[in-house]
Every structure is written in structure tokens, then in C-alpha cells.
Design an enzyme around this catalytic site. Structure first.
Site, PDB file in Angstrom:
ATOM      1  N   ASP A   1     -21.842 -13.344   8.475  1.00 46.67           N
ATOM      2  CA  ASP A   1     -21.316 -14.503   7.905  1.00 46.67           C
ATOM      3  C   ASP A   1     -19.529 -14.592   8.369  1.00 46.67           C
ATOM      4  O   ASP A   1     -18.661 -14.795   7.431  1.00 46.67           O
ATOM      5  CB  ASP A   1     -21.175 -14.250   6.469  1.00 46.67           C
ATOM      6  CG  ASP A   1     -20.432 -15.577   5.695  1.00 46.67           C
ATOM      7  OD1 ASP A   1     -20.760 -16.649   6.354  1.00 46.67           O
ATOM      8  OD2 ASP A   1     -20.567 -15.570   4.479  1.00 46.67           O
TER       9      ASP A   1
ATOM     10  N   ASN B   1     -17.450 -15.786  -0.105  1.00 43.22           N
ATOM     11  CA  ASN B   1     -18.582 -16.477  -0.914  1.00 43.22           C
ATOM     12  C   ASN B   1     -20.077 -16.098  -0.291  1.00 43.22           C
ATOM     13  O   ASN B   1     -20.285 -16.322   0.867  1.00 43.22           O
ATOM     14  CB  ASN B   1     -18.409 -17.931  -0.575  1.00 43.22           C
ATOM     15  CG  ASN B   1     -19.488 -18.883  -1.224  1.00 43.22           C
ATOM     16  OD1 ASN B   1     -20.570 -18.076  -1.677  1.00 43.22           O
ATOM     17  ND2 ASN B   1     -19.297 -19.917  -1.466  1.00 43.22           N
TER      18      ASN B   1
END
Ligand SMILES: [Zn+2]
Length: 462
Positions: A336, A309
Site C-alpha cells: 500500500d 488507512n
């Protein structure tokens, strides 16, 4: 603490526009001298590290990491996450607040600070939540989070949907001189999408995630940054429209910035259809023209290690992210790093959690896609991991100025290696890059003058 002399490396310090072969002396945890005087000033008992042929740069900073502690220590801990960071060449990580409990209060910030001091082998900086419990309904106590030491606020993993709430968050954060980081996702558009909406989502029969689901919030953030004067940093941008919006806003002087993740500028949504289709459709742009093409890794369709995501975009989106990095629209590269346990990922694509690990592969992928392809020089790539995140978050890091903390990364930009699942330091094994032939690797990670990690096989330490 023993002094350390790094001998004969190519010292690249973008903050000071330094790029040249030089010795570097570390004394009492600080950068003491660079250049001919470093060797002369080194005490006779100094440890010597031969850095000939290697790059010596400010310690790399990853400003987007999920350490999972407190609350999800089966996925990752501060100890294992910082170990993975050190192996990847990172001397500082910035952890996200979607822990359990969430980092929306001073006590949790203090807890993480204490555990990081005890168990972390690299520096850990903490972000606080924008809203309580990251629920998007009530502002977190931003002033007390700032006093507790957070370097920014974000609801990462979630996105504040209410525009007035975001406006108030920006106004408060500005008073406390905190940047606001935003995970840009419009829930009403994305709904339960699991991969980028386009040809491949249709072909694979998976629910699509429209590009506008990100662009809408990037546009909202630009308008609110302009209205309030507060800085918004858009996290992990993944589609061309977001880059275009950000570029235009920055040209007008709006206080906005953006970051890119290696998976978004390496892979595309074709990867969800399996390795074979990816290499045929979009794989051509992954490796430098002179790279070996005989060892292309294989993976099946619907591999949940390709689910993150925001999702992998199209080939055009990937190109736009690379262009944004080249022209400076995107100043920061971050991983991330999002560890998940095997049992969570070993389910149908629809049900798997979003996210992949990244700390150990991001330097190589950035070098491969930006430096080895000739898009950027080494100083420009290094800046995105050092001076850029340091300036954005006002960290006293990201430079080799004499007197600064001796956080230093030594890496070999040309070293070829294969990312081995068994050798990963992360507690979770959810990377799509196992078995990949990579190019560029950290050799030593020095934090405050101490070796947090060193590749003994390749480094000659006397
Ligand atoms: Zn996120």
C-alpha cells in the site's frame, strides 16, 4: 542483450517447489536453464553474477501501489515509484486507480501503459475503478477497462458503500474474469476516525476508527462473493475480526482472499503515542529474539507517519494478521505504498492525509516478522510476493520456470542495514521506518533479463 549467469545462489521458486543451490542462466530476457546445465550452456561472453550466500527467486510483485501518476506527480511518478520498487526488490507493481483523473476509462489505462513503457524500470500493471470517479454511484465501463488491459478492478482509497452496486460489480467482473479488490471501510461506522478505536485513541484524544468499520465490509464481501461466485480480494486487512471472517469463509470454499501490509504486522496503535511507549508496550514482538536492542528508533507522539488507512490495530490485531499469514488465510503481502508530500504530512494528526511509503522496506519487514522470528520459511514468505499475487491477478509472472520472463530478485535475507531517508528513491519521504535497523535486503532486481537495479557495493558483477 548479453546473457547473464547467476552463480551459486540458493534458488527458491515456490511455484515449482524448487529450493536448492544452483546456477541460473538468463538468455534473451528469459530463464534459459537452472542447475548444472546452466553453466555449461552459458555463452563465453555472458555476464556473471556471484550469488553465493544469496537468495535467487522470482521477481517480487507488489499488487498494491499508488504511483500517483497522472495528476499528483509532486508526490510520486512512474519513474520514481518504479525506481523505489526496483530498490526494494520488486520487478512488478500493480497501481491503484485513485489518480487524477481516476483510472475509470480506457484512455487513462493507455496513458499509464505508455508512460510506464517510457519511464518505468519495472513492470507496471494497472487496475481500473469499480465506479466512475471512484464515487460509488455508477459502475465504470468494466468491459472496456478489461479490453484496455487492467488486471483487476478496485475503488481503492474509497469503498463502494452501496451493497447492490458491489453485487453488480461482482457479476460484471466475473463475466470478464477480473478479480475485484476491495478497500474495506464502512463510512457510516468509521466516520471521521483517524486511528484505531481503543485505549490509545482515548488516551491521545484522537477520533477512533472502530474495528467493525473494516469487519462489516469484509463480511459483506464474503456474502456477495458467495452469492455471485465472483472473487473478492480484501485489501490491506488490519484487524483480527477480518482475519477470522476470511478464514471461516475460505474453509467453506467462498472465493475470497486477503492481503496484509508490513506496517500492520509490525506496528500497533501504541506507536501513535510515540516511540518510547510503543517499544515498552508492543515493541517486544518486532524483532527476532537475537536482534540488537540497542538501536531502537525514536519518534514523537502524534507523528503523522503513523497515520494510514486502515489504521494500525492493537497488539492482538497484529498477532491475528501474523497468524493469518502463517496459516494461509492471508495469501499476499503488499505495501500500500502511498506517497504524500512533506507539507501535507507536516500538519496536526487530524488533518494529515492517510498513507505511508513502503516499497523499499516491505521485504525486510516481512523477513523480520515472518522468517527471522521462525514463523515461516523463506519459500512461504517468497510465495506471498510471487506466485500468490500472480495467480490471483493471472499475471504471467511469479515463477522461474524455464522459458518464463527473466524477472528475478536476488536478496540477502540476513543483511543488516538502516533505512536512510536520503537514500530513498521515492519522491515522497513519508515512511515511519527511517532510521530503523532492518534485516534482509534486495541486492539485484532483474526485469526481463536486464538489471533494473543492483547494489554495486555488495554485488560482485564481472
Ligand atoms: Zn486502500
Amino acid at each position: 542483450m548479453k546473457s547473464l549467469l547467476l552463480e551459486g545462489g540458493r534458488v527458491i521458486d515456490p511455484a515449482n517447489h524448487v529450493d536448492g543451490v544452483a546456477d541460473l542462466l538468463v538468455r534473451e530476457g528469459k530463464v534459459a536453464a537452472i542447475g548444472p546445465e546452466a553453466g555449461a550452456a552459458a555463452p563465453s561472453d555472458a555476464e556473471r553474477f556471484e550469488a553465493q550466500g544469496l537468495i535467487v527467486c522470482p521477481g517480487l510483485i507488489d499488487m498494491h501501489v499508488h504511483l500517483r501518476e497522472p495528476g499528483q506527480v509532486s508526490k510520486e511518478t512512474i519513474a520514481t515509484g518504479t525506481e523505489a520498487a526496483a530498490r526494494g526488490g520488486f520487478t512488478s507493481v500493480v497501481c491503484m486507480p485513485n489518480t487524477s483523473p481516476a483510472i475509470d476509462n480506457a484512455a487513462t489505462v493507455a496513458l499509464i501503459g505508455q508512460r510506464a513503457a517510457e519511464q518505468g524500470i519495472v513492470n507496471v500493471y494497472v487496475t481500473g475503478a469499480i465506479t466512475k470517479g471512484l464515487a460509488g454511484e455508477e459502475l465504470a465501463p468494466i468491459g472496456s477497462l478489461k479490453n484496455a488491459g487492467v488486471v483487476a478492478i478496485t475503488d481503492d482509497g474509497h469503498c463502494v458503500q452501496n451493497n447492490d452496486m458491489m453485487r453488480r460489480a461482482l457479476e460484471y467482473a466475473r463475466m470478464f474474469e477480473l478479480p475485484v479488490l476491495d478497500h474495506c471501510q464502512d463510512y457510516s461506522i468509521v466516520t471521521d476516525g483517524v486511528m484505531h478505536e481503543g485505549y490509545w485513541s482515548t488516551a491521545l484524544g484522537l477520533r477512533g476508527w472502530p474495528a467493525a468499520g473494516e469487519e462489516m465490509v469484509v463480511a459483506r464481501n464474503i456474502l456477495l462473493a458467495e452469492a455471485t461466485g465472483g472473487h473478492v480480494h480484501c485489501q490491506h486487512l488490519s484487524v483480527a475480526g477480518s482475519v477470522r471472517l476470511l478464514r471461516e469463509a475460505r474453509q467453506r470454499g467462498v472465493p475470497v482472499s486477503g492481503e496484509a501490509c508490513p506496517h500492520h504486522f509490525t506496528l500497533t496503535d501504541a506507536a501513535v503515542a510515540g516511540g518510547e511507549k510503543f517499544w515498552r508496550e508492543d515493541g517486544k514482538a518486532v524483532w527476532a529474539p537475537d536482534a540488537r536492542r540497542d538501536a531502537r528508533p525514536a519518534w514523537p507522539a502524534y507523528d503523522t507517519h503513523l497515520k494510514m488507512n486502515p489504521p494500525l490495530g492493537s497488539a492482538r490485531d497484529r498477532e491475528a494478521i501474523l497468524e493469518g499469514l502463517v496459516d494461509g488465510t492471508l495469501e499476499v503481502i503488499a505495501s500500500d505504498h502511498a506517497p504524500h508530500s512533506n507539507y501535507e504530512k507536516e500538519v496536526e494528526f487530524d488533518y494529515a492525509p492517510f498513507g505511508i511509503t513502503g516499497l523499499e522496506t516491505e521485504l525486510a519487514l516481512a523477513l523480520m516478522q515472518l522468517y527471522h522470528t521462525g514463523r515461516l520459511g523463506l519459500p512461504e514468505v517468497i510465495a506471498k510476493f510471487t506466485v500468490a499475487p500472480a495467480r490471483l491477478l493471472r499475471l504471467p509472472k511469479g515463477t522461474l520456470s524455464v522459458g518464463s520472463d527473466a524477472d528475478i530478485t536476488v536478496f540477502d535475507p540476513d543483511r543488516e542495514w538502516v533505512f536512510d531517508k536520503g537514500a530513498s528513491a521515492s519522491k515522497s519521504k513519508n515512511s515511519p521506518f527511517y532510521g530503523w535497523p532492518l534485516r534482509g535486503k534486495a541486492v539485484a532486481t532483474i526485469v526481463g533479463g536486464r538489471m533494473a537495479w543492483v547494489d554495486r557495493a555488495k554485488a560482485a558483477v564481472a
